[in-house]
Every structure is written in structure tokens, then in C-alpha cells.
Scaffold this motif. Structure first.
Motif, PDB file in Angstrom:
ATOM      1  N   GLN A  49      92.759  75.414  71.460  1.00 30.37           N
ATOM      2  CA  GLN A  49      93.200  76.361  71.317  1.00 30.37           C
ATOM      3  C   GLN A  49      92.624  77.013  69.958  1.00 30.37           C
ATOM      4  OE1 GLN A  49      97.345  75.956  71.172  1.00 30.37           O
ATOM      5  NE2 GLN A  49      98.540  78.547  70.413  1.00 30.37           N
ATOM      6  N   PHE A  50      92.460  76.695  69.047  1.00 29.09           N
ATOM      7  CA  PHE A  50      92.112  76.746  68.030  1.00 29.09           C
ATOM      8  C   PHE A  50      90.521  76.071  66.923  1.00 29.09           C
ATOM      9  CE2 PHE A  50      96.843  75.511  68.039  1.00 29.09           C
ATOM     10  CZ  PHE A  50      97.664  76.841  67.627  1.00 29.09           C
ATOM     11  N   GLY A  51      90.682  75.034  67.746  1.00 24.48           N
ATOM     12  CA  GLY A  51      89.011  74.799  67.219  1.00 24.48           C
ATOM     13  C   GLY A  51      87.659  74.761  68.832  1.00 24.48           C
ATOM     14  N   THR A  52      86.203  73.920  67.773  1.00 23.71           N
ATOM     15  CA  THR A  52      85.636  73.670  68.722  1.00 23.71           C
ATOM     16  C   THR A  52      84.954  72.188  68.097  1.00 23.71           C
ATOM     17  OG1 THR A  52      83.980  74.814  66.982  1.00 23.71           O
ATOM     18  CG2 THR A  52      85.175  75.947  68.993  1.00 23.71           C
ATOM     19  N   PHE A  53      84.463  71.367  68.663  1.00 23.93           N
ATOM     20  CA  PHE A  53      83.504  70.354  67.959  1.00 23.93           C
ATOM     21  C   PHE A  53      82.666  70.878  66.927  1.00 23.93           C
ATOM     22  CE2 PHE A  53      83.886  69.317  72.967  1.00 23.93           C
ATOM     23  CZ  PHE A  53      84.519  68.031  72.574  1.00 23.93           C
ATOM     24  N   ALA A  54      82.582  72.315  66.375  1.00 20.10           N
ATOM     25  CA  ALA A  54      82.038  72.713  64.949  1.00 20.10           C
ATOM     26  C   ALA A  54      82.266  72.258  63.888  1.00 20.10           C
ATOM     27  CB  ALA A  54      80.874  73.476  65.205  1.00 20.10           C
ATOM     28  N   ALA A 199      86.272  68.729  77.132  1.00 23.32           N
ATOM     29  CA  ALA A 199      87.495  68.939  76.583  1.00 23.32           C
ATOM     30  C   ALA A 199      88.832  68.401  77.950  1.00 23.32           C
ATOM     31  CB  ALA A 199      87.717  70.348  76.356  1.00 23.32           C
ATOM     32  N   ASP A 200      89.959  68.106  77.369  1.00 24.84           N
ATOM     33  CA  ASP A 200      90.572  67.470  78.729  1.00 24.84           C
ATOM     34  C   ASP A 200      91.729  67.807  78.250  1.00 24.84           C
ATOM     35  OD1 ASP A 200      88.625  65.252  79.868  1.00 24.84           O
ATOM     36  OD2 ASP A 200      88.163  65.036  78.184  1.00 24.84           O
ATOM     37  N   PRO A 201      93.048  68.118  79.132  1.00 26.93           N
ATOM     38  CA  PRO A 201      93.338  67.814  79.192  1.00 26.93           C
ATOM     39  C   PRO A 201      94.350  66.070  79.512  1.00 26.93           C
ATOM     40  CG  PRO A 201      93.725  68.561  81.600  1.00 26.93           C
ATOM     41  CD  PRO A 201      92.499  68.229  80.850  1.00 26.93           C
ATOM     42  N   LEU A 202      95.989  66.256  78.467  1.00 25.86           N
ATOM     43  CA  LEU A 202      96.193  64.293  78.467  1.00 25.86           C
ATOM     44  C   LEU A 202      97.362  64.382  79.038  1.00 25.86           C
ATOM     45  CD1 LEU A 202      95.436  63.781  74.950  1.00 25.86           C
ATOM     46  CD2 LEU A 202      93.590  63.152  76.801  1.00 25.86           C
ATOM     47  N   VAL A 203      97.662  64.100  80.265  1.00 27.04           N
ATOM     48  CA  VAL A 203      99.199  63.875  80.792  1.00 27.04           C
ATOM     49  C   VAL A 203      99.368  62.332  80.402  1.00 27.04           C
ATOM     50  CG1 VAL A 203     100.047  63.594  83.088  1.00 27.04           C
ATOM     51  CG2 VAL A 203      98.523  64.790  82.746  1.00 27.04           C
ATOM     52  N   THR A 217     100.623  69.486  74.932  1.00 24.38           N
ATOM     53  CA  THR A 217     100.744  70.843  74.604  1.00 24.38           C
ATOM     54  C   THR A 217     101.302  71.249  73.632  1.00 24.38           C
ATOM     55  OG1 THR A 217     101.470  70.972  77.087  1.00 24.38           O
ATOM     56  CG2 THR A 217     101.855  72.915  75.282  1.00 24.38           C
ATOM     57  N   TYR A 218     100.353  72.444  72.351  1.00 23.96           N
ATOM     58  CA  TYR A 218     100.843  73.221  71.465  1.00 23.96           C
ATOM     59  C   TYR A 218     100.953  74.727  71.946  1.00 23.96           C
ATOM     60  CZ  TYR A 218     100.709  73.940  66.571  1.00 23.96           C
ATOM     61  OH  TYR A 218     101.118  74.639  64.786  1.00 23.96           O
ATOM     62  N   GLY A 219     102.454  74.601  71.536  1.00 22.65           N
ATOM     63  CA  GLY A 219     102.809  76.129  71.889  1.00 22.65           C
ATOM     64  C   GLY A 219     102.129  77.285  72.061  1.00 22.65           C
ATOM     65  N   GLY A 220     102.165  78.252  73.233  1.00 23.43           N
ATOM     66  CA  GLY A 220     100.597  79.953  73.318  1.00 23.43           C
ATOM     67  C   GLY A 220     100.845  80.453  72.051  1.00 23.43           C
ATOM     68  N   SER A 221     102.046  80.697  71.456  1.00 22.03           N
ATOM     69  CA  SER A 221     102.658  81.963  71.333  1.00 22.03           C
ATOM     70  C   SER A 221     103.080  80.745  68.743  1.00 22.03           C
ATOM     71  CB  SER A 221     103.760  82.532  70.949  1.00 22.03           C
ATOM     72  OG  SER A 221     104.850  81.364  71.502  1.00 22.03           O
ATOM     73  N   SER A 222     102.701  79.571  69.146  1.00 18.94           N
ATOM     74  CA  SER A 222     103.153  78.541  68.118  1.00 18.94           C
ATOM     75  C   SER A 222     101.308  78.705  66.877  1.00 18.94           C
ATOM     76  CB  SER A 222     103.431  77.423  67.520  1.00 18.94           C
ATOM     77  OG  SER A 222     104.258  77.928  68.503  1.00 18.94           O
ATOM     78  N   ASN A 246      94.426  75.562  80.305  1.00 17.00           N
ATOM     79  CA  ASN A 246      95.150  76.827  79.033  1.00 17.00           C
ATOM     80  C   ASN A 246      94.735  75.760  78.377  1.00 17.00           C
ATOM     81  OD1 ASN A 246      96.581  78.420  80.457  1.00 17.00           O
ATOM     82  ND2 ASN A 246      98.127  77.343  80.202  1.00 17.00           N
ATOM     83  N   THR A 247      94.002  76.579  76.985  1.00 14.29           N
ATOM     84  CA  THR A 247      93.682  75.744  75.469  1.00 14.29           C
ATOM     85  C   THR A 247      94.513  75.388  75.117  1.00 14.29           C
ATOM     86  OG1 THR A 247      93.415  78.099  74.837  1.00 14.29           O
ATOM     87  CG2 THR A 247      91.498  78.024  75.667  1.00 14.29           C
ATOM     88  N   ASN A 248      95.567  75.466  75.253  1.00 12.13           N
ATOM     89  CA  ASN A 248      96.806  75.002  74.236  1.00 12.13           C
ATOM     90  C   ASN A 248      97.363  73.438  75.634  1.00 12.13           C
ATOM     91  OD1 ASN A 248      98.279  75.700  76.347  1.00 12.13           O
ATOM     92  ND2 ASN A 248      99.915  76.285  75.687  1.00 12.13           N
TER      93      ASN A 248
END
Length: 259
Positions: A49-54, A199-203, A217-222, A246-248
Motif C-alpha cells: 500500500q505504501f512501499g516497494t522492494f526498492a 507480494a502475497d496476501p497473508l491469511v 490488513t492495513y486500513g485503506g484510509s489510514s 488490494n494493495t493494503n
């Protein structure tokens, strides 16, 4: 006996496809971390949601460097001097192995593992008749400030549901601290597939809602600099018709001392 100890104890009898034992996978994927003291034993988990590998930007963090059960797990700005961002990642093994040891439910195994009765055995890749269509890797993330393991892992205090806050919980005693990487690259194909590079979802391993599993999950509006600091939590995994998420709800890890 802890989850990890039970897996290690079974290493002599539980052998993965390709002949790789559980014990040999227990430290797969380990890398460097936020602080120099953490060295090669730690890793930094970030949200797409906020970052990349770089540039991970914000990584998994123990709130105010708390080292007691129940401490909220948040995202915080990357720093090479913040021990709250030091976590150890363990490639604990395959969901099917945890099921064989009685450490995850039959329902979790049907969705995310192979138990011998639902295995189709198509080619080199382990493919199953369960709705998960594969045998997936499960991980624990232990809080390890300056490389010192606390025995506390990222998890949930109760069975995962929508809105359940993610906190530090005792490692290796239940499926509540297990996180299953559910994309196809994390199905067992004879080699370990650490989070670095994907990049993986973690259940959460305690999941009971298999039509709509509960994912980290991280809040979509946070935003991580909001006050009070928004916590990580579990919520229904949301996907799209093209197979994207979703990226979050997408997570990866990077190694090396953070800038």
C-alpha cells in the motif's frame, strides 16, 4: 511443546517433495533487518500500500518497542536505529505438515494444504483437490529487537475475524501466530519460497471463513503517521476478477540494514 518444536521433532519423518526436511526449511528466507545489531537473522515486512522492494517506506513495528503479549503491531517509518522494526521470519513449513501434527484444522488443510487424500499429484508441483489448489507455506514473524528473540510473534489473541487487531502473541503455541502466503508462488514445488521477491496476501492460520478468508490488513484510509497509530488487523481478503488483490493486503519482506 511449541508449534516450532513439534515441527522440528517431526523433521525425521516429515520430508517434503524433493527431499527437503522441515528442519532444513526452518530458517529459509532469513535476511538482514532494520538495525545493524539484528544482522542476518532478521527481516523487514512491508505493505505494498505504501512501499516497494526498492523503498519499503513503512515496515512492521512493535508499538513503542513493546515486548509484552498484547502489544499492538503497526507500520512505522523505516529506520536503521529502531529496534521495534526487528523481526525474525521463520519458514515454518507447509500447511499440510502442520495439519499432520494436529496444529491446524482439517478445514485449513483442505483450503491451503494437501493431506494425502486430496492430493492429485500432477507433475512436480503438489496440486490438490481442495479449494486452495496447492500446499502453501506458513510463517511466523517473531519480534527480535537488536536480534534478541522475545518469543512473541505477530498474531491475533482470538480466532481471526473482521477487525481483529494484530498484536504480539506467544510464538509457536497455536495457529493464531501462523500466516499463510496464499498466492501461487507459495505453493510447494519442491523448494522454499520466501517472502522476499513476491507480494502475497497473508491469511491467519486460525481462519475459519474459507469462502472469504481473513488476511493481514492495513486500513485503506489510514496512514502510518496518523495518531493514534493505526494497528494492523485481519479482514476479509478482497480479490478482483483478474486475480489481483488490494494493495493494503499485499505483503513482502526486504533484507539489509534499512537506510
Amino acid at each position: 511443546m511449541s508449534v516450532k518444536s513439534k515441527v522440528f521433532a517431526a523433521a525425521a519423518t516429515l520430508t517434503l517433495v524433493g527431499g527437503v526436511g522441515v528442519a532444513g526449511l526452518a530458517t529459509a528466507g532469513a535476511a538482514n533487518a532494520a538495525t545493524p545489531s539484528c544482522g542476518h537473522d532478521c527481516i523487514d515486512v512491508f505493505s505494498h500500500q505504501f512501499g516497494t522492494f526498492a523503498d519499503p517506506s513503512f515496515v512492521m513495528d512493535s508499538f513503542k518497542q513493546g515486548d509484552v503479549a498484547g502489544t499492538p503491531v503497526i507500520l512505522f517509518r523505516t529506520s536503521n536505529s529502531d529496534p521495534a522494526e526487528d523481526f525474525t521470519v521463520s519458514n515454518e513449513g507447509l500447511v499440510s505438515q502442520f495439519y499432520a501434527l494436529g496444529l491446524v484444522s482439517p478445514e485449513v488443510d483442505l483450503q491451503f494444504g494437501c493431506n494425502g487424500t486430496n492430493q492429485l499429484g500432477l507433475g512436480a508441483t503438489t496440486t490438490c483437490a481442495g479449494t486452495g489448489q496447492g500446499d502453501y507455506w506458513a510463517y511466523e514473524f517473531m519480534y527480535s529487537p537488536y536480534g534478541v528473540q522475545t518469543g512473541l510473534c505477530t498474531g491475533v489473541a482470538a480466532t481471526a475475524v473482521n477487525g481483529e487487531h494484530v498484536t504480539l502473541q506467544p510464538c509457536g503455541v497455536s495457529s493464531k501466530t501462523l500466516w499463510i502466503a496464499v498466492t501461487w508462488v507459495h505453493r510447494h514445488d519442491g523448494i522454499a519460497n520466501p517472502l522476499t521477491g513476491f507480494a502475497d496476501p497473508l491469511v491467519n492460520g486460525s481462519d475459519t471463513n474459507f469462502s472469504s478468508p481473513y488476511s493481514l490488513t492495513y486500513g485503506g484510509s489510514s496512514y502510518p503517521t496518523d495518531t493514534p497509530r493505526p494497528p494492523l488487523y485481519t479482514s476479509t481478503l478482497l480479490g478482483f476478477s483478474n486475480g489481483a488483490f488490494n494493495t493494503n493486503q499485499l505483503w513482502s519482506a526486504v533484507g539489509g540494514v534499512l537506510p
